[in-house]
Design a protein around this motif. Structure first.
Motif, PDB file in Angstrom:
ATOM      1  N   GLU A  34       0.845  -1.185   0.000  1.00  0.00           N
ATOM      2  CA  GLU A  34       0.000   0.000   0.000  1.00  0.00           C
ATOM      3  C   GLU A  34       0.880   1.234   0.000  1.00  0.00           C
ATOM      4  O   GLU A  34       1.927   1.269   0.657  1.00  0.00           O
ATOM      5  CB  GLU A  34      -0.891   0.044   1.247  1.00  0.00           C
ATOM      6  CG  GLU A  34      -1.812   1.258   1.288  1.00  0.00           C
ATOM      7  CD  GLU A  34      -2.276   1.611   2.696  1.00  0.00           C
ATOM      8  OE1 GLU A  34      -3.405   1.225   3.026  1.00  0.00           O
ATOM      9  OE2 GLU A  34      -1.518   2.279   3.442  1.00  0.00           O
ATOM     10  N   LEU A  35       0.439   2.247  -0.731  1.00  0.00           N
ATOM     11  CA  LEU A  35       1.089   3.555  -0.712  1.00  0.00           C
ATOM     12  C   LEU A  35       0.101   4.568  -0.158  1.00  0.00           C
ATOM     13  O   LEU A  35      -1.022   4.698  -0.664  1.00  0.00           O
ATOM     14  CB  LEU A  35       1.521   3.960  -2.116  1.00  0.00           C
ATOM     15  CG  LEU A  35       2.141   5.358  -2.248  1.00  0.00           C
ATOM     16  CD1 LEU A  35       3.451   5.454  -1.486  1.00  0.00           C
ATOM     17  CD2 LEU A  35       2.337   5.721  -3.718  1.00  0.00           C
ATOM     18  N   ALA A  36       0.506   5.295   0.880  1.00  0.00           N
ATOM     19  CA  ALA A  36      -0.302   6.368   1.453  1.00  0.00           C
ATOM     20  C   ALA A  36       0.430   7.684   1.244  1.00  0.00           C
ATOM     21  O   ALA A  36       1.614   7.809   1.593  1.00  0.00           O
ATOM     22  CB  ALA A  36      -0.548   6.130   2.941  1.00  0.00           C
ATOM     23  N   VAL A  37      -0.257   8.673   0.648  1.00  0.00           N
ATOM     24  CA  VAL A  37       0.355   9.974   0.377  1.00  0.00           C
ATOM     25  C   VAL A  37      -0.588  11.069   0.867  1.00  0.00           C
ATOM     26  O   VAL A  37      -1.783  10.837   1.077  1.00  0.00           O
ATOM     27  CB  VAL A  37       0.647  10.154  -1.126  1.00  0.00           C
ATOM     28  CG1 VAL A  37       1.628   9.097  -1.622  1.00  0.00           C
ATOM     29  CG2 VAL A  37      -0.632  10.128  -1.948  1.00  0.00           C
ATOM     30  N   PRO A  38      -0.075  12.278   1.060  1.00  0.00           N
ATOM     31  CA  PRO A  38      -0.954  13.374   1.503  1.00  0.00           C
ATOM     32  C   PRO A  38      -2.098  13.620   0.533  1.00  0.00           C
ATOM     33  O   PRO A  38      -1.968  13.421  -0.676  1.00  0.00           O
ATOM     34  CB  PRO A  38      -0.003  14.579   1.558  1.00  0.00           C
ATOM     35  CG  PRO A  38       1.363  13.984   1.727  1.00  0.00           C
ATOM     36  CD  PRO A  38       1.340  12.695   0.966  1.00  0.00           C
ATOM     37  N   VAL A  39      -3.195  14.089   1.063  1.00  0.00           N
ATOM     38  CA  VAL A  39      -4.396  14.302   0.256  1.00  0.00           C
ATOM     39  C   VAL A  39      -4.237  15.468  -0.707  1.00  0.00           C
ATOM     40  O   VAL A  39      -4.610  15.387  -1.880  1.00  0.00           O
ATOM     41  CB  VAL A  39      -5.615  14.545   1.179  1.00  0.00           C
ATOM     42  CG1 VAL A  39      -6.828  15.016   0.374  1.00  0.00           C
ATOM     43  CG2 VAL A  39      -5.961  13.275   1.950  1.00  0.00           C
ATOM     44  N   ASP A  40      -3.681  16.585  -0.245  1.00  0.00           N
ATOM     45  CA  ASP A  40      -3.775  17.836  -0.991  1.00  0.00           C
ATOM     46  C   ASP A  40      -2.429  18.452  -1.351  1.00  0.00           C
ATOM     47  O   ASP A  40      -2.334  19.634  -1.646  1.00  0.00           O
ATOM     48  CB  ASP A  40      -4.599  18.850  -0.197  1.00  0.00           C
ATOM     49  CG  ASP A  40      -4.060  19.068   1.211  1.00  0.00           C
ATOM     50  OD1 ASP A  40      -3.054  18.417   1.566  1.00  0.00           O
ATOM     51  OD2 ASP A  40      -4.645  19.888   1.949  1.00  0.00           O
ATOM     52  N   ARG A  41      -1.369  17.660  -1.305  1.00  0.00           N
ATOM     53  CA  ARG A  41      -0.047  18.183  -1.660  1.00  0.00           C
ATOM     54  C   ARG A  41       0.849  17.026  -2.041  1.00  0.00           C
ATOM     55  O   ARG A  41       0.552  15.867  -1.751  1.00  0.00           O
ATOM     56  CB  ARG A  41       0.563  18.958  -0.493  1.00  0.00           C
ATOM     57  CG  ARG A  41       0.603  18.165   0.813  1.00  0.00           C
ATOM     58  CD  ARG A  41       1.259  18.920   1.935  1.00  0.00           C
ATOM     59  NE  ARG A  41       0.963  18.367   3.237  1.00  0.00           N
ATOM     60  CZ  ARG A  41       1.733  18.538   4.305  1.00  0.00           C
ATOM     61  NH1 ARG A  41       2.832  19.254   4.223  1.00  0.00           N
ATOM     62  NH2 ARG A  41       1.388  17.999   5.467  1.00  0.00           N
ATOM     63  N   SER A  42       1.951  17.360  -2.701  1.00  0.00           N
ATOM     64  CA  SER A  42       2.929  16.333  -3.028  1.00  0.00           C
ATOM     65  C   SER A  42       3.728  15.979  -1.775  1.00  0.00           C
ATOM     66  O   SER A  42       3.992  16.846  -0.931  1.00  0.00           O
ATOM     67  CB  SER A  42       3.880  16.836  -4.114  1.00  0.00           C
ATOM     68  OG  SER A  42       3.167  17.115  -5.303  1.00  0.00           O
ATOM     69  N   PRO A  43       4.107  14.719  -1.632  1.00  0.00           N
ATOM     70  CA  PRO A  43       4.898  14.366  -0.455  1.00  0.00           C
ATOM     71  C   PRO A  43       6.268  15.035  -0.484  1.00  0.00           C
ATOM     72  O   PRO A  43       6.832  15.285  -1.557  1.00  0.00           O
ATOM     73  CB  PRO A  43       5.015  12.839  -0.547  1.00  0.00           C
ATOM     74  CG  PRO A  43       4.769  12.523  -1.987  1.00  0.00           C
ATOM     75  CD  PRO A  43       3.829  13.572  -2.499  1.00  0.00           C
TER      76      PRO A  43
END
Length: 266
Positions: A34-43
């Motif tokens: 699984e990859l989890a990244v921020p909702v509203d911005r680039s990591p």
């Protein structure tokens, strides 16, 4: 209108874009993750998580790794990549292949690093826990890796040659060593890691190998963020915004993984 500040608890799940992924190894296996990244911005940076020993209950959902994925995209802007090494199962599914004691897992580590590179995930750091620290030390000195953070390193499979390779590699190496670890305690760790000149060994008072309990988890996540993003932290303990609660109790909150019973098992 003021948004209520919700306390961040053991089962709090903060917002992130979460995607099931597959990794493909050079020896032909498919690994699930699984990859989890921020909702509203680039990591701003990426954590590649290497889980504890699968033959003793370790997998991509081992509690510290799972909580990193639940919290750090929102709290610190980090991407969190978790996966099951070969032959390991979790609710996400089973990765192909069979456990190989850290040897063929070199292809698993390489596949995760390659995934981060191919998908333009920035500044990857390895975060290994127990068996995962051995994988980081043995197989993680890749030019794209920014550094490694080791949780409860047993230094059972990793050899002095692996430490010397990290010394020559020159990238940051941070070891969080519990005061009451069953396998390697802070003073022993400082002696072993002395051959890696850039290594930082942090003894954690009162902690044990399995990092059980919310205070231990908070300390680990604070240390991860402060090293990956210098000057950032400590992490907030409340969240103003939407928050979910994991629907079923996490059995790993009390017993995260079964502790290995011998040096050979670590």
């Amino acid at each position: 209108m003021t948004t209520t500040a919700h306390p961040i608890r053991a089962l709090s799940v903060l917002p992130a874009r979460r995607t099931d992924i597959e990794l493909h190894t050079a020896d032909g296996l498919t690994l699930v993750g699984e990859l989890a990244v921020p909702v509203d911005r680039s990591p701003v940076a990426t954590l590649v998580m290497l889980h504890p020993l699968p033959t003793h209950g370790g997998f991509m959902d081992s509690h510290v790794l799972r909580k990193a994925a639940w919290r750090l995209p929102a709290l610190a802007g980090l991407a969190v990549l978790r996966f099951n090494t070969r032959g390991t199962s979790s609710p996400r599914g089973r990765s192909e292949g069979e456990f190989d004691g850290g040897r063929a897992e070199q292809y698993d580590v390489a596949a995760a690093i390659e995934y981060a590179d191919f998908h333009d995930l920035p500044a990857p750091w390895l975060v290994g826990w127990s068996f995962g620290t051995e994988l980081a030390l043995m197989h993680g000195a890749d030019p794209s890796v920014q550094g490694a953070i080791l949780l409860s390193p047993p230094l059972a499979r990793a050899t002095d040659a692996d430490l010397d390779r990290w010394d020559a590699f020159g990238r940051p190496l941070v070891a969080l060593v519990p005061e009451h670890d069953d396998y390697l305690q802070p003073e022993q760790a400082r002696r072993r890691f002395a051959r890696v000149h850039q290594a930082e060994v942090i003894g954690v008072d009162g902690a044990k190998h399995l990092w059980v309990g919310e205070p231990a988890v908070r300390r680990v996540l604070d240390e991860i963020v402060s090293h990956v993003l210098p000057g950032h932290g400590p992490l907030p303990t409340t969240w103003r915004g939407p928050v979910q609660t994991a629907q079923t109790p996490d059995p790993t909150d009390e017993v995260p993984v079964a502790a290995p019973t011998s040096q050979e098992d670590r």
